[in-house]
Design a protein around this motif. Structure first.
Motif, PDB file in Angstrom:
ATOM      1  N   THR A   1       0.823  -1.203   0.000  1.00 21.05           N
ATOM      2  CA  THR A   1       0.000   0.000   0.000  1.00 21.05           C
ATOM      3  C   THR A   1       0.857   1.253   0.000  1.00 21.05           C
ATOM      4  O   THR A   1       1.917   1.293   0.602  1.00 21.05           O
ATOM      5  N   ASP A   2       0.365   2.259  -0.721  1.00 17.62           N
ATOM      6  CA  ASP A   2       1.015   3.572  -0.718  1.00 17.62           C
ATOM      7  C   ASP A   2       0.020   4.654  -0.342  1.00 17.62           C
ATOM      8  O   ASP A   2       0.305   5.827  -0.448  1.00 17.62           O
ATOM      9  N   GLY A   3      -1.168   4.250   0.101  1.00 15.08           N
ATOM     10  CA  GLY A   3      -2.184   5.206   0.496  1.00 15.08           C
ATOM     11  C   GLY A   3      -3.088   5.640  -0.648  1.00 15.08           C
ATOM     12  O   GLY A   3      -4.040   6.382  -0.417  1.00 15.08           O
ATOM     13  N   SER A   4      -2.824   5.185  -1.863  1.00 14.44           N
ATOM     14  CA  SER A   4      -3.634   5.590  -3.013  1.00 14.44           C
ATOM     15  C   SER A   4      -4.976   4.854  -3.019  1.00 14.44           C
ATOM     16  O   SER A   4      -5.187   3.904  -2.256  1.00 14.44           O
TER      17      SER A   4
ATOM     18  N   ILE B   1       1.176  -6.234   5.742  1.00 15.81           N
ATOM     19  CA  ILE B   1       0.940  -5.001   4.988  1.00 15.81           C
ATOM     20  C   ILE B   1       2.279  -4.297   4.850  1.00 15.81           C
ATOM     21  O   ILE B   1       2.949  -4.046   5.857  1.00 15.81           O
ATOM     22  N   ILE B   2       2.676  -3.989   3.610  1.00 15.62           N
ATOM     23  CA  ILE B   2       3.969  -3.342   3.390  1.00 15.62           C
ATOM     24  C   ILE B   2       3.785  -1.983   2.736  1.00 15.62           C
ATOM     25  O   ILE B   2       2.893  -1.786   1.909  1.00 15.62           O
ATOM     26  N   HIS B   3       4.651  -1.067   3.149  1.00 21.39           N
ATOM     27  CA  HIS B   3       4.756   0.244   2.514  1.00 21.39           C
ATOM     28  C   HIS B   3       6.230   0.472   2.211  1.00 21.39           C
ATOM     29  O   HIS B   3       7.073   0.301   3.094  1.00 21.39           O
ATOM     30  N   VAL B   4       6.532   0.821   0.956  1.00 22.48           N
ATOM     31  CA  VAL B   4       7.913   1.085   0.566  1.00 22.48           C
ATOM     32  C   VAL B   4       8.111   2.597   0.541  1.00 22.48           C
ATOM     33  O   VAL B   4       7.388   3.319  -0.142  1.00 22.48           O
ATOM     34  N   LEU B   5       9.087   3.057   1.312  1.00 21.58           N
ATOM     35  CA  LEU B   5       9.360   4.488   1.440  1.00 21.58           C
ATOM     36  C   LEU B   5      10.089   5.020   0.207  1.00 21.58           C
ATOM     37  O   LEU B   5      10.914   4.342  -0.370  1.00 21.58           O
ATOM     38  N   GLN B   6       9.792   6.263  -0.152  1.00 25.07           N
ATOM     39  CA  GLN B   6      10.402   6.926  -1.306  1.00 25.07           C
ATOM     40  C   GLN B   6      11.419   7.946  -0.820  1.00 25.07           C
ATOM     41  O   GLN B   6      11.111   9.123  -0.743  1.00 25.07           O
TER      42      GLN B   6
ATOM     43  N   ILE C   1       4.824   9.470   7.336  1.00 30.86           N
ATOM     44  CA  ILE C   1       3.699   9.270   6.415  1.00 30.86           C
ATOM     45  C   ILE C   1       3.500   7.777   6.181  1.00 30.86           C
ATOM     46  O   ILE C   1       2.370   7.278   6.189  1.00 30.86           O
ATOM     47  N   GLY C   2       4.591   7.055   5.989  1.00 28.50           N
ATOM     48  CA  GLY C   2       4.501   5.603   5.807  1.00 28.50           C
ATOM     49  C   GLY C   2       3.872   4.910   6.997  1.00 28.50           C
ATOM     50  O   GLY C   2       3.037   4.013   6.848  1.00 28.50           O
ATOM     51  N   GLU C   3       4.267   5.329   8.205  1.00 28.24           N
ATOM     52  CA  GLU C   3       3.677   4.765   9.425  1.00 28.24           C
ATOM     53  C   GLU C   3       2.172   5.011   9.467  1.00 28.24           C
ATOM     54  O   GLU C   3       1.403   4.127   9.851  1.00 28.24           O
ATOM     55  N   MET C   4       1.752   6.223   9.084  1.00 31.31           N
ATOM     56  CA  MET C   4       0.323   6.543   9.080  1.00 31.31           C
ATOM     57  C   MET C   4      -0.429   5.649   8.101  1.00 31.31           C
ATOM     58  O   MET C   4      -1.518   5.152   8.416  1.00 31.31           O
ATOM     59  N   ILE C   5       0.143   5.454   6.914  1.00 30.44           N
ATOM     60  CA  ILE C   5      -0.488   4.598   5.903  1.00 30.44           C
ATOM     61  C   ILE C   5      -0.617   3.174   6.434  1.00 30.44           C
ATOM     62  O   ILE C   5      -1.679   2.550   6.333  1.00 30.44           O
ATOM     63  N   LEU C   6       0.456   2.655   7.019  1.00 26.64           N
ATOM     64  CA  LEU C   6       0.441   1.290   7.555  1.00 26.64           C
ATOM     65  C   LEU C   6      -0.531   1.153   8.719  1.00 26.64           C
ATOM     66  O   LEU C   6      -1.297   0.180   8.791  1.00 26.64           O
TER      67      LEU C   6
ATOM     68  N   GLN D   1      -5.363  -1.035  11.009  1.00 31.47           N
ATOM     69  CA  GLN D   1      -6.566  -0.780  11.797  1.00 31.47           C
ATOM     70  C   GLN D   1      -7.805  -1.276  11.055  1.00 31.47           C
ATOM     71  O   GLN D   1      -8.681  -1.902  11.651  1.00 31.47           O
ATOM     72  N   ARG D   2      -7.871  -1.028   9.743  1.00 32.34           N
ATOM     73  CA  ARG D   2      -9.012  -1.514   8.947  1.00 32.34           C
ATOM     74  C   ARG D   2      -9.086  -3.030   9.006  1.00 32.34           C
ATOM     75  O   ARG D   2     -10.176  -3.607   9.108  1.00 32.34           O
ATOM     76  N   ALA D   3      -7.933  -3.700   8.920  1.00 36.09           N
ATOM     77  CA  ALA D   3      -7.910  -5.165   8.956  1.00 36.09           C
ATOM     78  C   ALA D   3      -8.399  -5.680  10.309  1.00 36.09           C
ATOM     79  O   ALA D   3      -9.202  -6.615  10.373  1.00 36.09           O
ATOM     80  N   ARG D   4      -7.930  -5.059  11.373  1.00 31.49           N
ATOM     81  CA  ARG D   4      -8.345  -5.498  12.713  1.00 31.49           C
ATOM     82  C   ARG D   4      -9.832  -5.221  12.958  1.00 31.49           C
ATOM     83  O   ARG D   4     -10.526  -6.033  13.570  1.00 31.49           O
ATOM     84  N   GLU D   5     -10.310  -4.077  12.482  1.00 27.84           N
ATOM     85  CA  GLU D   5     -11.735  -3.753  12.639  1.00 27.84           C
ATOM     86  C   GLU D   5     -12.611  -4.717  11.847  1.00 27.84           C
ATOM     87  O   GLU D   5     -13.759  -4.961  12.221  1.00 27.84           O
ATOM     88  N   ALA D   6     -12.066  -5.292  10.775  1.00 31.83           N
ATOM     89  CA  ALA D   6     -12.812  -6.271   9.983  1.00 31.83           C
ATOM     90  C   ALA D   6     -12.817  -7.647  10.643  1.00 31.83           C
ATOM     91  O   ALA D   6     -13.519  -8.549  10.194  1.00 31.83           O
ATOM     92  N   GLY D   7     -12.024  -7.797  11.723  1.00 34.50           N
ATOM     93  CA  GLY D   7     -12.011  -9.046  12.465  1.00 34.50           C
ATOM     94  C   GLY D   7     -10.779  -9.903  12.226  1.00 34.50           C
ATOM     95  O   GLY D   7     -10.725 -11.041  12.692  1.00 34.50           O
ATOM     96  N   LEU D   8      -9.791  -9.380  11.545  1.00 34.63           N
ATOM     97  CA  LEU D   8      -8.582 -10.139  11.268  1.00 34.63           C
ATOM     98  C   LEU D   8      -7.619 -10.005  12.447  1.00 34.63           C
ATOM     99  O   LEU D   8      -7.270  -8.891  12.836  1.00 34.63           O
ATOM    100  N   GLY D   9      -7.199 -11.112  13.011  1.00 34.11           N
ATOM    101  CA  GLY D   9      -6.324 -11.070  14.171  1.00 34.11           C
ATOM    102  C   GLY D   9      -4.846 -11.130  13.830  1.00 34.11           C
ATOM    103  O   GLY D   9      -4.014 -10.624  14.571  1.00 34.11           O
TER     104      GLY D   9
END
Length: 172
Positions: free
Chosen positions: A9-12, A35-40, A93-98, A103-111
């Motif tokens: 993910t890059d937030g797009s 979940i991975i984010h590659v920094l630029q 910014i990368g930390e925020m994206i991750l 958080q979305r994954a955990r809220e969906a019930g993924l542990g």
């Protein structure tokens, strides 16, 4: 079928759809989700502000005083104003994206959710993460560069598809 899913993910918007797809697949198969984010690294702060706006991370971040800023916009603005080093800005910014994706994954019930951060070339960072996590499925957004730009610049998704030993799901 899929024991370990890796989503880039890059937030797009395309990456956000990829995160949603990865969450759904992980829930269905009881998979671990990375979940991975590659920094630029190496970009000017002004360009980072534009990137954050263009990628839909926050709206109106580079305006002097955006009307009623969202909490995300305020947080990114604070990081940009306080930071003296591009790498720190990118990391925050990368930390925020991750964090948002996890958080979305955990809220969906993924542990079973973990986040990864990489530096440098996007495709190489994703390929290294596939090896590191032993992912058997990679989910990523595809922006659909024009044919000429894709020919000249290459494509992250094309490189991952061609060099990965894992299944790759591209989300438009």
């Amino acid at each position: 079928m899929f024991h370990t899913v890796l989503v880039a993910t890059d937030g797009s918007k395309a990456a956000s759809r990829a995160v949603d797809a990865a969450i759904d697949i992980s829930l269905k198969y009881g998979s671990r989700l990375y979940i991975i984010h590659v920094l630029q690294h190496g970009r000017a702060v002004e360009e980072l502000e534009r990137m954050a706006e263009i990628e839909g991370l926050v709206a109106g971040i580079s305006e002097p005083e955006p009307p009623a800023p969202t909490p995300e916009a305020a947080a990114v603005r604070t990081v940009l104003l306080e930071s003296r080093h591009d790498g720190r800005v990118l990391s925050k910014i990368g930390e925020m994206i991750l964090q948002r994706a996890a958080q979305r994954a955990r809220e969906a019930g993924l542990g079973k959710v973990e986040t990864l951060s990489a530096n440098g070339d996007y495709a190489d960072g994703i390929l290294d993460a596939i090896d590191e996590t032993s992912a058997d499925l990679v989910v990523m957004g595809r922006r659909g560069l024009g044919k000429v730009r894709q020919l000249l610049l290459g494509s992250v998704s094309n490189k991952v598809v061609q060099q990965s030993g894992a299944a790759v799901l591209l989300i438009h």
